[in-house]
Write an enzyme that holds these catalytic residues in place. Structure first.
Site, PDB file in Angstrom:
ATOM      1  N   VAL A  76       1.241  -3.496   4.128  1.00 19.49           N
ATOM      2  CA  VAL A  76       1.191  -4.762   4.861  1.00 19.49           C
ATOM      3  C   VAL A  76       2.414  -5.642   4.568  1.00 19.49           C
ATOM      4  O   VAL A  76       2.600  -6.678   5.206  1.00 19.49           O
ATOM      5  CB  VAL A  76      -0.108  -5.544   4.546  1.00 19.49           C
ATOM      6  CG1 VAL A  76      -1.310  -4.792   5.077  1.00 19.49           C
ATOM      7  CG2 VAL A  76      -0.226  -5.816   3.053  1.00 19.49           C
ATOM      8  N   TYR A  88      -3.821   3.916   7.581  1.00 21.32           N
ATOM      9  CA  TYR A  88      -5.041   3.123   7.746  1.00 21.32           C
ATOM     10  C   TYR A  88      -5.952   3.770   8.783  1.00 21.32           C
ATOM     11  O   TYR A  88      -6.036   4.992   8.868  1.00 21.32           O
ATOM     12  CB  TYR A  88      -4.691   1.675   8.107  1.00 21.32           C
ATOM     13  CG  TYR A  88      -3.843   0.976   7.077  1.00 21.32           C
ATOM     14  CD1 TYR A  88      -4.127   1.066   5.727  1.00 21.32           C
ATOM     15  CD2 TYR A  88      -2.735   0.219   7.457  1.00 21.32           C
ATOM     16  CE1 TYR A  88      -3.349   0.420   4.771  1.00 21.32           C
ATOM     17  CE2 TYR A  88      -1.944  -0.438   6.508  1.00 21.32           C
ATOM     18  CZ  TYR A  88      -2.266  -0.332   5.168  1.00 21.32           C
ATOM     19  OH  TYR A  88      -1.502  -0.969   4.237  1.00 21.32           O
ATOM     20  N   TYR A 144      -3.038  -2.761 -10.554  1.00 16.96           N
ATOM     21  CA  TYR A 144      -3.006  -2.517  -9.111  1.00 16.96           C
ATOM     22  C   TYR A 144      -2.228  -3.612  -8.378  1.00 16.96           C
ATOM     23  O   TYR A 144      -1.378  -3.322  -7.517  1.00 16.96           O
ATOM     24  CB  TYR A 144      -4.435  -2.429  -8.574  1.00 16.96           C
ATOM     25  CG  TYR A 144      -4.508  -2.284  -7.076  1.00 16.96           C
ATOM     26  CD1 TYR A 144      -4.102  -1.112  -6.454  1.00 16.96           C
ATOM     27  CD2 TYR A 144      -4.972  -3.333  -6.283  1.00 16.96           C
ATOM     28  CE1 TYR A 144      -4.148  -0.975  -5.069  1.00 16.96           C
ATOM     29  CE2 TYR A 144      -5.026  -3.210  -4.909  1.00 16.96           C
ATOM     30  CZ  TYR A 144      -4.610  -2.039  -4.302  1.00 16.96           C
ATOM     31  OH  TYR A 144      -4.659  -1.911  -2.935  1.00 16.96           O
ATOM     32  N   SER A 147       0.802  -1.236   0.000  1.00 12.53           N
ATOM     33  CA  SER A 147       0.000   0.000   0.000  1.00 12.53           C
ATOM     34  C   SER A 147       0.828   1.276   0.000  1.00 12.53           C
ATOM     35  O   SER A 147       0.283   2.365  -0.231  1.00 12.53           O
ATOM     36  CB  SER A 147      -0.939   0.012   1.210  1.00 12.53           C
ATOM     37  OG  SER A 147      -1.993  -0.898   1.028  1.00 12.53           O
ATOM     38  N   LYS A 168       0.443   3.406  -3.004  1.00  9.83           N
ATOM     39  CA  LYS A 168      -0.751   4.228  -3.220  1.00  9.83           C
ATOM     40  C   LYS A 168      -0.426   5.716  -3.236  1.00  9.83           C
ATOM     41  O   LYS A 168      -0.968   6.477  -4.051  1.00  9.83           O
ATOM     42  CB  LYS A 168      -1.794   3.934  -2.137  1.00  9.83           C
ATOM     43  CG  LYS A 168      -2.337   2.512  -2.152  1.00  9.83           C
ATOM     44  CD  LYS A 168      -3.202   2.251  -0.930  1.00  9.83           C
ATOM     45  CE  LYS A 168      -3.768   0.837  -0.923  1.00  9.83           C
ATOM     46  NZ  LYS A 168      -4.522   0.523   0.307  1.00  9.83           N
TER      47      LYS A 168
END
Length: 623
Positions: free
Chosen positions: A279, A261, A209, A85, A88
């Site tokens: 993660v 998060y 992705y 992530s 992102k």
């Protein structure tokens, strides 16, 4: 394990005399963090993607990269792991840069969700909450896919590599595992397509992705990526402008509010540095204008954040007070010195009648020497100082100690200068290269301003202002008149007969403009009495020490030194008298009282120069 340091070009660690390198305190602190935090084995390796469960829970790496390219590393900072992530934030930046903010913001929100990162939920307006949750990230990948088609992932990988400063690869096993177990992301993607947030081939978008999450990086890589964000989009290792400052500001804003998060609120409250976790065990954090952090440890807490990574970032922030909202600074520190030209004159030596004019009207020119990075606050304070200078005919602003200026500061500065110009003040800027970031930023807003002069050096600017003041008060009526020997400063106090006797030893000399009269390093065998014209005394590198006009002497240091310490160049047609030192020495033996008087006059000239230098030092040390 000792922290490793990558030194910027041209630098090196200093020795303590015993042969051991003297390490920076941050390096020692990172060692301590690694040693103390490395013993925390709480948390668990992510297993919802089977390949991630194979990570070694003992791996623990830390890297810090400064915005000038200094790299600190400790532990397993070179162990590769998948970016997950963390990608992102950088793909969001890519979308803003290439697709444009208007299009991106129309499809993706920027509000914290309060939900887990893989929640199958959209806002009330059917947009993803932000680009840091899976829904928003998939929508970002969809935008790149729309623009690039089958080349979308290639574009993303190349951009991530530019952020990291090297070519990156993909863990194909993790990619296959992500694709095989990605039903929840498929549900999110089809929900997005239902509301036209992504279009066309859902599987194609998801492959982009899944692949971007499977890119292999190290703690060092992500620290460099963070430092690129901290450095206004410029990679501090390669110098590559990866994204523009507008995109950096928006990316860091979303990282601050949503990057960690559903722990994001606690994070920004306690640690206070824009960050993004993954993660895979990585955490990236960027402190604007200062540092980029990268940590890797695959043991995760219940929010999906690296346990050890959280503790490292928290320890750094707490130890060094790095919370982004806990800043300090005095806006007055932007002015290094402020004075009129009665305190500091140019290096051009003036004739007595010219100096008399400057002594009477020195308050007509005000000088502001600026220092440090200029912000809105420092320029706002400067603008109030300008308001007190409205009675001055000339205002000089020197930028030679200014390494940076914000866009807001440049705009406010231009408005302030425009106010001075409207009050019939001539504004003079100096000390900046128009091709530099500071020069370009200021030029953008000051280009339309009239009555704005620019010079390379502060001395040139002061000399020009002096010339204007002297001209206004009729001081240049005698500019081209030759001087008599009795007007020479070095023979002040001598009788006409004594001067005539000394003059019989001299030879007339004429030099054309641009001709070198004296060369540094040459034997000092004579001195020169300037009858007409102008000369400049310069160091071999071209730096001007003084400009002299008719009635002044040059080469006089031959009375004190054996070799010339500077060059002397004719700035115009020059007529002068040269006095050989050997002839002068014989004359002084015959007329010791005349020799003593000349040496006393020389001491007076040197004392005046020293007084001017001390005034400058006093001005600078008073701030």
């Amino acid at each position: 394990m000792d922290a490793r340091m990558g030194l910027p070009s041209g630098s090196g660690a200093r020795s303590d005399g015993s042969g051991a390198a003297i390490r920076p305190p941050l390096s020692r602190f990172l060692d301590l963090c690694h040693s103390e935090i490395g013993g925390d084995n709480s948390g668990a390796v992510a297993n919802y993607i089977p390949e991630l469960a194979k990570a070694d829970p003992d791996h623990f790496g830390i890297s810090v990269v400064t915005t000038d390219g200094y790299v600190y590393e400790v532990g397993d900072s070179s162990v590769p792991f998948t970016i997950q992530s963390i990608s992102k934030a950088f793909v969001f930046a890519l979308a803003l840069e290439t697709i444009g903010a208007k299009r991106v913001e129309s499809l993706i929100g920027v509000e914290p969700s309060g939900d887990t990162f893989n929640s199958i939920r959209l806002r009330a307006d059917n947009r993803p909450f932000n680009p840091m949750v899976n829904a928003g990230a998939i929508a970002c990948s969809g935008l790149i896919y729309d623009a690039e088609g089958s080349g979308a992932f290639k574009r993303i990988l190349a951009t991530l590599g530019r952020f990291a400063g090297r070519e990156l690869g993909v863990d194909e096993a993790v990619f296959a595992s992500e694709r095989k177990t990605g039903d929840r992301n498929r549900a999110i993607a089809y929900l997005l397509r239902n509301y036209d947030a992504i279009k066309g081939d859902v599987d194609g978008v998801l492959d982009v992705y899944f692949r971007q999450c499977s890119v292999l990086v190290t703690a060092r890589d992500i620290a460099i990526m963070a430092a690129t964000l901290a450095n206004r989009g410029i990679n501090p290792i390669t110098g590559d402008q990866v994204i523009n400052p507008y995109v950096v500001a928006r990316t860091l804003s979303v990282m601050a509010s949503s990057g960690m998060y559903d722990y994001a609120g606690e994070w920004i409250y306690r640690v206070g540095i824009p960050a993004k976790s993954g993660v895979g065990g990585g955490i990236v954090a960027a402190l604007p204008s200062q540092l980029g952090f990268g940590t890797y440890s695959p043991l995760l807490d219940s929010h999906g954040n690296s346990v050890r990574g959280l503790k490292v970032c928290s320890a750094l922030s707490s130890r060094f007070n790095l919370h982004v909202f806990n800043r300090s600074g005095d806006v007055r520190n932007g002015i290094a010195a402020e004075y009129d030209i009665g305190g500091v004159s140019s290096r051009r030596n003036r004739q007595p009648h010219e100096q008399e004019i400057l002594d009477q009207h020195y308050k007509q020119c005000r000088v502001y020497e600026l220092t440090g990075g200029l912000t809105f606050g420092t320029v706002e304070f400067l603008s109030r100082r300008f308001a007190q200078a409205r009675q001055s005919q000339f205002v000089i602003v020197d930028f030679r100690r200014v390494p940076s200026i914000t866009k807001a500061a440049a705009r406010l500065l231009a408005d302030s200068l425009n106010g001075l110009i409207a009050a019939d003040t001539t504004v003079i800027l100096c000390g900046m290269d128009s091709r530099s970031p500071v020069g370009a930023a200021i030029h953008q807003f000051t280009e339309p301003l009239l009555k704005l002069r620019k010079f390379i050096t502060l001395d040139d600017a002061i000399e020009w202002a002096e010339d204007q003041i002297i001209y206004r008060y009729g001081g240049y009526g005698r500019l081209n008149d030759p001087t008599m020997m009795r007007e020479q400063q070095l023979v002040a106090g001598l009788t006409d007969g004594e001067i005539e006797a000394l003059a019989t030893l001299m030879a007339p000399r004429t030099y054309s403009s641009g001709q070198r009269i004296i060369g540094a390093g040459e034997p000092a065998s004579s001195l020169f009495f300037l009858q007409s014209g102008m000369v400049s005394v310069k160091l071999p590198n071209g730096a001007r020490l003084a400009t002299l006009v008719a009635g002044m002497v040059f080469g006089e240091m031959a009375l004190l030194e054996d070799h010339r310490s500077a060059d002397v160049w004719a700035d115009s047609l020059v007529q002068c008298f040269e006095l050989p030192l050997d002839a002068y020495a014989r004359f002084r033996e015959q007329h010791p009282e005349i020799g003593e008087r000349i040496i006393r006059n020389l001491a007076v000239l040197l004392a005046k120069r020293l007084i001017l230098a001390n005034r400058k030092i006093d001005l600078l040390t008073s701030y």
